[in-house]
Write an enzyme that holds these catalytic residues in place. Structure first.
Site, PDB file in Angstrom:
ATOM      1  N   GLU A 334       0.811  -1.230   0.000  1.00  0.00           N
ATOM      2  CA  GLU A 334       0.000   0.000   0.000  1.00  0.00           C
ATOM      3  C   GLU A 334       0.838   1.271   0.000  1.00  0.00           C
ATOM      4  OE1 GLU A 334      -3.898  -1.632   2.407  1.00  0.00           O
ATOM      5  OE2 GLU A 334      -2.220  -0.911   3.586  1.00  0.00           O
TER       6      GLU A 334
HETATM    7  C1  TNX Z   1      -4.549  -4.119   4.429  1.00  0.00           C
HETATM    8  S1  TNX Z   1      -2.756  -6.339   4.120  1.00  0.00           S
HETATM    9  C2  TNX Z   1      -3.320  -3.785   4.963  1.00  0.00           C
HETATM   10  C3  TNX Z   1      -3.230  -3.273   6.327  1.00  0.00           C
HETATM   11  C4  TNX Z   1      -4.567  -3.116   6.958  1.00  0.00           C
HETATM   12  C5  TNX Z   1      -5.455  -4.276   6.582  1.00  0.00           C
HETATM   13  C6  TNX Z   1      -6.790  -4.248   7.257  1.00  0.00           C
HETATM   14  C7  TNX Z   1      -1.745  -5.277   4.042  1.00  0.00           C
HETATM   15  C8  TNX Z   1      -0.469  -5.746   3.610  1.00  0.00           C
HETATM   16  N1  TNX Z   1      -2.122  -4.041   4.354  1.00  0.00           N
HETATM   17  O1  TNX Z   1      -2.524  -2.049   6.345  1.00  0.00           O
HETATM   18  O2  TNX Z   1      -4.396  -3.053   8.335  1.00  0.00           O
HETATM   19  O3  TNX Z   1      -5.634  -4.292   5.201  1.00  0.00           O
HETATM   20  O4  TNX Z   1      -7.511  -5.394   6.998  1.00  0.00           O
END
Ligand code: TNX
Length: 527
Positions: A334
């Site tokens: 992300e």
């Molecule tokens: C996605 S999974 C994220 C997290 C969040 C999560 C909540 C991932 C690698 N990143 O930053 O906490 O979703 O479900």
């Protein structure tokens, strides 16, 4: 109206699931409509590779000793002591640990030439003369001991049924992740989770130590990270952080239970807590405000600044020094505020730094869109709606030799709600009932995208904590779904929900006895 229809649909669905699980089958007592109690070997979770119940068993009683000889191996002695500790409370027996192989009792035998599979495999044999646990490594003996616990009653002395189990895991990597950044959890709370997991043969704890909302690990060369950046969490609570000694102590505690710790410092995104602690980590040289919301993707380290790489070198160096396991996780997910070319350039250098500190990289699967370093492990967190291009990038990396850890968000994310009634949790990947968490095959999960079974290193169930702040909520979201992770990671399959769900139900009294707050999910035939 739409909500009402969904509610009705869910209720009908749940009703169908319950009546189906409760319908008489081959093992059911005719007449009362409830499944009969499973025989002890058939109750084990995770299911062993092979088990044969035969003949009379061994009665564990007041005279039972745990024998860790011959040879006086210190580590075997420690495994024996730990097993004794675990058996004393439920059985109420003294169970002294003694050296020397001869005689009856519970015998732990380390045998480098034993005919068992792999470093974690073991054999368990029970007859009226005793129970013998045999393995090539102390880890195998530990797992054998966890199996033995499940063959004894939840409370009071009992008899280990006669027979033999030969067992070994399907996957080398069987992990759980806990996010202690969104909400602070103490090392003592995490130890409790380690104990809960290790009994089901989970062998890895991935700790998400840093994120926008908090930095939870003390770093000597950058003290404000923990001291200032640790002082916040989602919702505005006080946060907190672990000292290095607390971290080392947790790592040792986990290690004694054959659980490796994989620490994660998430970068180049998810770094607001660091950027609030040190102005120099921002391209504009201005410190950020601390953040207590739950948005993702807004922060990024300053990719063009040399100081950024000194920072990650010092942070990862200190972390590597206190982590005996082979992996360092560098996040990489992300990074929506980092342009793609910058992301790839940054990840190149971050991976080099991990290598220089003698560790192997683990990163979220977005690294596949950049240049994963040789040997880097990718953690896949896609789901049924993940696009073909993203999956193809992961498959290309897998075919190029990068091992994969599978954490499909709509199967293994323990922060997804079970159903409409679940109070904590998120639902962006959909609801994840107990059945959905279990009823899939990690070996073939990404086969259609071109991922060979041999690329799958294992499975991991992450628990993100934006909405989870207490031990009770943590346990409620993890149990019983994390049993599915344990089963998929260890057992051969194929998945058989009706059989598995009865083994989950059989764990209910054990979870109760351990005071675990679990969800009595309506799709499980609890007695
Ligand atoms: C996605 S999974 C994220 C997290 C969040 C999560 C909540 C991932 C690698 N990143 O930053 O906490 O979703 O479900």
């Amino acid at each position: 109206m739409r909500v009402l229809r969904r509610t009705l649909g869910t209720l009908l669905f749940l009703g169908a699931a319950v009546s189906c699980a409760a319908s008489p089958d081959a093992d059911a007592r005719p007449g009362d409509g409830r499944p009969a109690a499973l025989a002890p070997y058939a109750q084990l979770l995770p299911a062993p590779a092979s088990a044969r119940a035969e003949g009379p068993g061994y009665a564990v009683g007041a005279g039972t000793v745990i024998r860790t000889g011959p040879g006086g191996d210190e580590e075997v002695r420690r495994v024996g002591e730990l097993l004794a500790d675990q058996l004393r409370a439920p059985s109420g027996l003294p169970l002294p640990v003694v050296d020397g192989a001869g005689g009856d009792g519970i015998r732990l035998r380390l045998d480098a030439g034993a005919e068992v599979t792999g470093v974690e495999g073991y054999r368990l044999e029970a007859d009226p003369g005793g129970v013998t646990l045999t393995a090539r490594t102390p880890a195998g003996l530990f797992h054998a001991g966890q199996t033995l616990r499940q063959l004894l009653p939840v409370a009071g002395p009992g008899t280990v049924p006669g027979g033999e189990i030969t067992d070994a895991p399907r996957f080398a990597y069987r992990g759980a992740m806990l996010d202690i950044a969104r909400h602070h959890f103490t090392a003592e709370q995490v130890k409790r989770y380690v104990d809960q997991l290790a009994q089901y043969k989970v062998n890895t704890l991935h700790l998400h130590l840093t994120d926008d909302q908090g930095w939870r690990i003390a770093i000597d060369s950058w003290p404000r990270l923990a001291e200032y950046g640790g002082g916040s969490e989602v919702g505005g609570g006080p946060g907190g952080y672990w000292t290095k000694d607390e971290y080392r102590d947790l790592v040792a505690y986990a290690g004694e239970r054959y659980v490796d710790v994989v620490p994660e410092i998430d970068m180049p995104g998810h770094v607001n807590a660091a950027q609030a602690s040190y102005a120099e980590l921002n391209c504009d040289g201005k410190a950020r405000e601390r953040y207590t919301g739950i948005k993702v993707g807004f922060s990024s380290l300053c990719v063009g600044k040399e100081r950024t790489y000194e920072f990650i070198d010092e942070v990862l160096g200190e972390l590597a020094d206190m982590t005996p396991g082979r992996y360092l996780h560098i996040g990489g997910d992300e990074a929506h505020s980092t342009p793609a070319a910058d992301y790839a350039a940054f990840m190149d250098r971050a991976q080099q730094i991990v290598g220089r500190h003698g560790k192997t990289v683990v990163a979220w699967h977005q690294l596949a869109t950049a240049r994963p370093a040789p040997g880097a492990v990718l953690q896949y967190w896609g789901h049924d709606r993940t696009g073909a291009a993203e999956k193809a990038a992961v498959a290309a990396a897998a075919k190029a030799g990068h091992p994969l850890i599978l954490s499909p968000a709509d199967r293994l994310y323990l922060d997804m709600k079970y159903d409409l009634t679940t109070k904590p949790g998120l639902a962006w990947a959909g609801f994840v009932p107990v059945r959905r968490a279990y009823d899939w095959n990690p070996g073939t999960y990404l086969a259609a995208a071109g991922v060979p079974q041999s690329a799958v290193l294992g499975v991991e169930a992450p628990l993100w904590t934006e909405t989870i702040a207490t031990r009770a909520d943590l346990e409620f979201m993890a149990f019983p779904r994390v049993l599915g992770l344990a089963e998929l990671g260890w057992s051969q399959g194929p998945a058989d929900w009706s059989e598995y769900s009865r083994r989950v139900a059989a764990q209910g009294p054990r979870l109760d006895a351990q005071d675990i707050t679990y969800y009595r999910a309506p799709d499980v035939p609890w007695s």
